[in-house]
Scaffold this motif. Sequence first.
Motif, PDB file in Angstrom:
ATOM      1  N   LEU A   1      -7.024  46.184   3.613  1.00  0.00           N
ATOM      2  CA  LEU A   1      -7.290  47.613   3.445  1.00  0.00           C
ATOM      3  C   LEU A   1      -7.977  47.893   2.105  1.00  0.00           C
ATOM      4  O   LEU A   1      -8.890  48.725   2.027  1.00  0.00           O
ATOM      5  CB  LEU A   1      -5.984  48.399   3.566  1.00  0.00           C
ATOM      6  CG  LEU A   1      -5.358  48.399   4.967  1.00  0.00           C
ATOM      7  CD1 LEU A   1      -3.994  49.081   4.944  1.00  0.00           C
ATOM      8  CD2 LEU A   1      -6.276  49.078   5.982  1.00  0.00           C
ATOM      9  N   ASP A   2      -7.555  47.194   1.054  1.00  0.00           N
ATOM     10  CA  ASP A   2      -8.219  47.343  -0.246  1.00  0.00           C
ATOM     11  C   ASP A   2      -9.685  46.919  -0.150  1.00  0.00           C
ATOM     12  O   ASP A   2     -10.572  47.585  -0.695  1.00  0.00           O
ATOM     13  CB  ASP A   2      -7.514  46.502  -1.314  1.00  0.00           C
ATOM     14  CG  ASP A   2      -6.168  47.075  -1.717  1.00  0.00           C
ATOM     15  OD1 ASP A   2      -5.928  48.274  -1.438  1.00  0.00           O
ATOM     16  OD2 ASP A   2      -5.365  46.324  -2.306  1.00  0.00           O
ATOM     17  N   ALA A   3      -9.939  45.797   0.551  1.00  0.00           N
ATOM     18  CA  ALA A   3     -11.305  45.294   0.686  1.00  0.00           C
ATOM     19  C   ALA A   3     -12.177  46.271   1.461  1.00  0.00           C
ATOM     20  O   ALA A   3     -13.351  46.473   1.126  1.00  0.00           O
ATOM     21  CB  ALA A   3     -11.295  43.929   1.372  1.00  0.00           C
ATOM     22  N   LEU A   4     -11.611  46.906   2.484  1.00  0.00           N
ATOM     23  CA  LEU A   4     -12.375  47.878   3.256  1.00  0.00           C
ATOM     24  C   LEU A   4     -12.706  49.107   2.418  1.00  0.00           C
ATOM     25  O   LEU A   4     -13.830  49.627   2.475  1.00  0.00           O
ATOM     26  CB  LEU A   4     -11.588  48.281   4.507  1.00  0.00           C
ATOM     27  CG  LEU A   4     -11.515  47.221   5.624  1.00  0.00           C
ATOM     28  CD1 LEU A   4     -10.500  47.630   6.681  1.00  0.00           C
ATOM     29  CD2 LEU A   4     -12.890  47.022   6.253  1.00  0.00           C
TER      30      LEU A   4
ATOM     31  N   ALA B   1     -12.220  40.548  10.331  1.00  0.00           N
ATOM     32  CA  ALA B   1     -11.120  40.540   9.367  1.00  0.00           C
ATOM     33  C   ALA B   1      -9.965  39.752   9.979  1.00  0.00           C
ATOM     34  O   ALA B   1      -9.818  39.717  11.205  1.00  0.00           O
ATOM     35  CB  ALA B   1     -10.676  41.953   9.015  1.00  0.00           C
ATOM     36  N   VAL B   2      -9.163  39.138   9.132  1.00  0.00           N
ATOM     37  CA  VAL B   2      -8.084  38.273   9.607  1.00  0.00           C
ATOM     38  C   VAL B   2      -6.764  38.671   8.961  1.00  0.00           C
ATOM     39  O   VAL B   2      -6.690  38.851   7.743  1.00  0.00           O
ATOM     40  CB  VAL B   2      -8.385  36.793   9.295  1.00  0.00           C
ATOM     41  CG1 VAL B   2      -7.239  35.904   9.762  1.00  0.00           C
ATOM     42  CG2 VAL B   2      -9.685  36.358   9.951  1.00  0.00           C
ATOM     43  N   VAL B   3      -5.729  38.812   9.797  1.00  0.00           N
ATOM     44  CA  VAL B   3      -4.361  38.959   9.320  1.00  0.00           C
ATOM     45  C   VAL B   3      -3.611  37.719   9.782  1.00  0.00           C
ATOM     46  O   VAL B   3      -3.414  37.519  10.982  1.00  0.00           O
ATOM     47  CB  VAL B   3      -3.686  40.232   9.874  1.00  0.00           C
ATOM     48  CG1 VAL B   3      -2.236  40.296   9.405  1.00  0.00           C
ATOM     49  CG2 VAL B   3      -4.447  41.479   9.428  1.00  0.00           C
ATOM     50  N   PRO B   4      -3.198  36.835   8.867  1.00  0.00           N
ATOM     51  CA  PRO B   4      -2.615  35.551   9.267  1.00  0.00           C
ATOM     52  C   PRO B   4      -1.263  35.716   9.945  1.00  0.00           C
ATOM     53  O   PRO B   4      -0.373  36.403   9.445  1.00  0.00           O
ATOM     54  CB  PRO B   4      -2.476  34.802   7.938  1.00  0.00           C
ATOM     55  CG  PRO B   4      -2.424  35.880   6.901  1.00  0.00           C
ATOM     56  CD  PRO B   4      -3.286  36.986   7.407  1.00  0.00           C
ATOM     57  N   GLY B   5      -1.117  35.054  11.097  1.00  0.00           N
ATOM     58  CA  GLY B   5       0.141  35.113  11.819  1.00  0.00           C
ATOM     59  C   GLY B   5       0.571  33.776  12.378  1.00  0.00           C
ATOM     60  O   GLY B   5       1.551  33.691  13.121  1.00  0.00           O
ATOM     61  N   GLY B   6      -0.163  32.721  12.055  1.00  0.00           N
ATOM     62  CA  GLY B   6       0.155  31.394  12.568  1.00  0.00           C
ATOM     63  C   GLY B   6       1.013  30.599  11.614  1.00  0.00           C
ATOM     64  O   GLY B   6       1.514  31.112  10.617  1.00  0.00           O
TER      65      GLY B   6
END
Length: 322
Positions: free
Chosen positions: A117-120, A89-94
């Motif tokens: 979280l919705d996808a999980l 899973a990816v949380v964008p921070g760049g």
Amino acid sequence: MRALLVVNPAATTTSARTRDVLIHALASEMKLEVVTTEYRGHARDLGRQAAESDDIELVVALGGDGTVNEVVNGLLHNGPDLDRLPRLAVVPGGSTNVFARALGLPNDAVEATGALLDALREDRERAIGLGLAAGTPGTEDEAVPSRWFTFCAGLGFDAGVIGRVEQQRERGKRSTHALYLRQVARQFLDEPHRRHGTITLERPGQDPVTDLVMSIICNTSPWTFLGNRPVYASPKASFDTGLDVLALNRMSTGAAARYATQLLTSSPERGPHGKHALTLHDLTDFTLHSKAPLPLQMDGDHLGLRTSVTFTGVRRALRVIV
């Protein structure tokens, strides 16, 4: 669910406070181990450890495309295995977050965490294809280790631009789109091979294509973003197919201006085109050879000079939460 969160503290668009909020939100839904990266390659090492563990089901990368690339290379250190490997899973921070946005995630870290979280909760995932690049057997680069990439690679001009940007960032410059555009202009003016290409593309069962000036390999579309504007080098590229190639055999001032304009005005239906442009779709195996050492980049990371690289498109290489 036991999950590992890999946090890049140098991620350009998330503050320490934002990261704390995201960690709290994720920890409320799963048994979360949080590790902050401390050196180049640390995220890769953490991904490999997760792949070799018996109980980690999910690895979350909080950072930019470089962090994601390292995690992916760690997860796939021993090759793809959809049934055994943890999901990603990816949380964008760049600053650009091409991979996350190509997956359809919001570019805002907080919104992306909510979407994750919705996808999980709904058990939404997809198996995506990836690109693999390696030194070509029988050449001086054959000992170069193989490396996976998630959205793009490039041999020649675009990799030279990325190398220049990295030099500027090491001098304290911020990673901005203006910085990239300045380095594009400087790379063009200094490019020694723009009139006489040094690259040959070889693929099984086809005649070689010679005298290419630059080559961009895409695993998905868009190729990159300028702010909120997507840029499509290979509009047909997809996580569900092999690799696409855009190559040019001429980069005079007029040709460069024409193809730059086509890139900036590209769409999901039409990318750069013309008599000096080579576009190939859904390739599984091909090799790029160069008469002179050229810079190589993968997922926006400059990897030094190469004379021969073999590319492989690997379908269904990794499960990703979407």
